[in-house]
Motif scaffolding. Structure first.
Motif, mmCIF file in Angstrom:
data_model
loop_
_atom_site.group_PDB
_atom_site.id
_atom_site.type_symbol
_atom_site.label_atom_id
_atom_site.label_comp_id
_atom_site.label_asym_id
_atom_site.label_seq_id
_atom_site.Cartn_x
_atom_site.Cartn_y
_atom_site.Cartn_z
ATOM 1 N N ALA A 174 0.761 -1.182 0.042
ATOM 2 C CA ALA A 174 0.077 0.057 -0.012
ATOM 3 C C ALA A 174 0.801 1.257 0.078
ATOM 4 O O ALA A 174 0.473 1.894 -0.712
ATOM 5 C CB ALA A 174 -0.877 -0.084 1.164
ATOM 6 N N VAL A 175 1.743 1.227 0.708
ATOM 7 C CA VAL A 175 2.742 2.697 0.836
ATOM 8 C C VAL A 175 4.162 2.370 0.360
ATOM 9 O O VAL A 175 4.602 3.353 -0.135
ATOM 10 C CB VAL A 175 2.949 2.878 2.350
ATOM 11 C CG1 VAL A 175 3.523 4.058 2.646
ATOM 12 C CG2 VAL A 175 1.259 2.737 3.115
ATOM 13 N N GLY A 176 4.603 1.168 0.654
ATOM 14 C CA GLY A 176 5.997 1.057 -0.093
ATOM 15 C C GLY A 176 7.000 0.131 1.138
ATOM 16 O O GLY A 176 6.671 0.228 2.228
ATOM 17 N N LEU A 177 8.084 -0.367 0.405
ATOM 18 C CA LEU A 177 8.960 -1.143 1.401
ATOM 19 C C LEU A 177 9.415 -0.489 2.570
ATOM 20 O O LEU A 177 9.229 -1.060 3.594
ATOM 21 C CB LEU A 177 10.000 -1.803 0.590
ATOM 22 C CG LEU A 177 9.702 -2.879 -0.469
ATOM 23 C CD1 LEU A 177 11.000 -3.036 -1.193
ATOM 24 C CD2 LEU A 177 9.131 -4.060 0.070
ATOM 25 N N ARG A 178 9.801 0.744 2.412
ATOM 26 C CA ARG A 178 10.420 1.396 3.684
ATOM 27 C C ARG A 178 9.540 1.582 4.751
ATOM 28 O O ARG A 178 9.888 1.896 5.878
ATOM 29 C CB ARG A 178 11.180 2.748 3.016
ATOM 30 C CG ARG A 178 12.233 2.158 2.193
ATOM 31 C CD ARG A 178 12.904 3.569 1.328
ATOM 32 N NE ARG A 178 14.072 3.186 0.671
ATOM 33 C CZ ARG A 178 15.304 2.724 0.911
ATOM 34 N NH1 ARG A 178 15.576 3.065 2.212
ATOM 35 N NH2 ARG A 178 16.291 2.172 0.181
ATOM 36 N N ALA A 179 8.219 1.736 4.335
ATOM 37 C CA ALA A 179 7.259 2.047 5.317
ATOM 38 C C ALA A 179 7.186 0.729 6.352
ATOM 39 O O ALA A 179 6.792 1.100 7.635
ATOM 40 C CB ALA A 179 5.789 2.366 4.841
#
Length: 394
Positions: free
Chosen positions: A359-364
């Motif tokens: 939904a947001v990205g890997l780093r989130a």
């Protein structure tokens, strides 16, 4: 002498596990790049702990533990031989991968339950932290250092090679365990399995220290799973590592696990139980947060190394504490209740990590894991420190 034979057997099987630690995610990536489906690889390996931990613990208290550990390795060898054949024949798929990992996870849980219940009878109580540290060192050396480095390379040559190597390692380890582990005397008990399970659960739920320790450690495992279930995508996509490079990345960062395991006994002797647990949790959280913001392979490797040191020291410390707190006759059942809560949250963490990454990205996922871990430590540390001090004071 027996302990060092156990150490060698554990090291050999862990070397094989390191091969497939790289092999399974790389095979999965060849079918999909969907973060949720990749997260399912970690979920499949941890799900058996949620489903079977308590029965496996009762079994370890009911039957001869040495034979149980050997049988677990034999089953894992057969499962990997079958998966190797599937890869060679081109019959592998995501469902086949999940099934193989599920069987391996089941065998791993039974093996760990039996072996950890044997260790307190092999060394003196004061020697438990260094002994568990050396066993963790053997596990980490093979599973996260030598194995992944070799696994990435041999996978590039033949996709089936890591799985064949792990199958062989389990056969060799099973043979060595026959000489290494002491012959345990099964507890004479006419009660059924369910009654024995209930006894272990009651003891676990009524022990305040163990209950609090389990909740804290399980929450930390949840955070680790949230972050590291996406590690293969983080390494290959965000850090632009190739398949062999990803294996080397895991091996280099595993230096932290090696250092933590090797020094866990000395760190425990210097800092004490409660400081080791709280400090390890804080250091691991810092590692996740650094990984969330860096684009450097070197910095990411250093952060993951810090996380490895922290996790190794924390695991050795909490395992040694459990082995001192739990009576020998209940080690299998109560230890399994602890692990059920611990590993039961791992699939949940991996799933949430996959959802956040999609939904947001890997780093989130790394940011969330670090923030949640800091919050847990801040809330629970005072009560945990108090309970540990009270137990160690007698």
């Amino acid at each position: 002498m027996k302990f060092w034979q156990l150490w060698a057997a554990a090291g050999i099987s862990s070397l094989g596990d390191g091969l497939v630690l790289v092999g399974f995610p790389l095979v999965a990536v060849s079918f999909t790049h969907n973060p949720l489906l990749i997260a399912d690889v970690a979920i499949a390996g941890r799900l058996p702990a949620l489903l079977f931990s308590i029965p496996a613990g009762a079994l370890a208290d009911r039957v001869e533990r040495r034979r149980l550990a050997m049988a677990a390795n034999a089953v894992r060898a057969v499962a990997l031989a079958g998966f190797t054949a599937a890869v060679v024949a081109g019959a592998d798929s995501l469902p086949v991968i999940y099934a193989a990992i599920f069987v391996l996870g089941t065998g791993d849980m039974v093996f760990d339950t039996a072996v950890q219940a044997c260790v307190p009878s092999m060394v003196a109580p004061e020697a438990l932290p260094p002994a568990n540290g050396y066993l963790t060192l053997a596990e980490v050396s093979g599973e996260q250092f030598v194995g992944p480095a070799i696994g990435g390379l041999v996978y590039s040559a033949a996709a089936s090679a890591p799985f064949a190597g792990d199958a062989i390692s389990f056969v060799v380890s099973a043979a060595m365990l026959h000489r290494a582990l002491p012959e345990s005397t099964p507890r004479g008990d006419s009660r059924g399995l369910l009654s024995q399970v209930a006894e272990g659960l009651r003891w676990f739920l009524t022990n305040r220290l163990l209950r609090l320790l389990a909740l804290v450690v399980a929450s930390l495992a949840f955070c680790q799973a949230m972050a590291l279930s996406m590690l293969v995508l983080y390494g290959t996509r965000d850090l632009h590592l190739g398949r062999a490079g990803y294996g080397v990345f895991l091996a280099v960062t595993a230096v932290g696990n090696l250092a933590g395991a090797l020094g866990a006994g000395r760190v425990h002797a210097r800092l004490g139980t409660s400081r080791c647990i709280v400090g390890a949790a804080g250091a691991a959280a810092a590692g996740y947060l650094v990984m969330a913001v860096t684009h450097s392979v070197v910095v990411a490797g250093a952060a993951l190394t810090l996380e490895g040191v922290a996790v190794a020291v924390g695991n050795v410390t909490t395992l040694s504490l459990r082995q001192r707190v739990i009576p020998s006759a209940l080690l299998g059942r109560v230890g399994s209740a602890f692990r059920m809560l611990l590993y039961g949250l791992v699939p949940v963490g991996a799933l949430i990590g996959g959802l956040i990454s999609s939904a947001v990205g890997l780093r989130a996922a790394f940011v969330t894991a670090g923030a949640v871990q800091v919050a847990v430590v801040g809330v629970a540390a005072p009560a945990l420190v108090s309970r540990v001090h009270k137990f160690e004071a007698g």
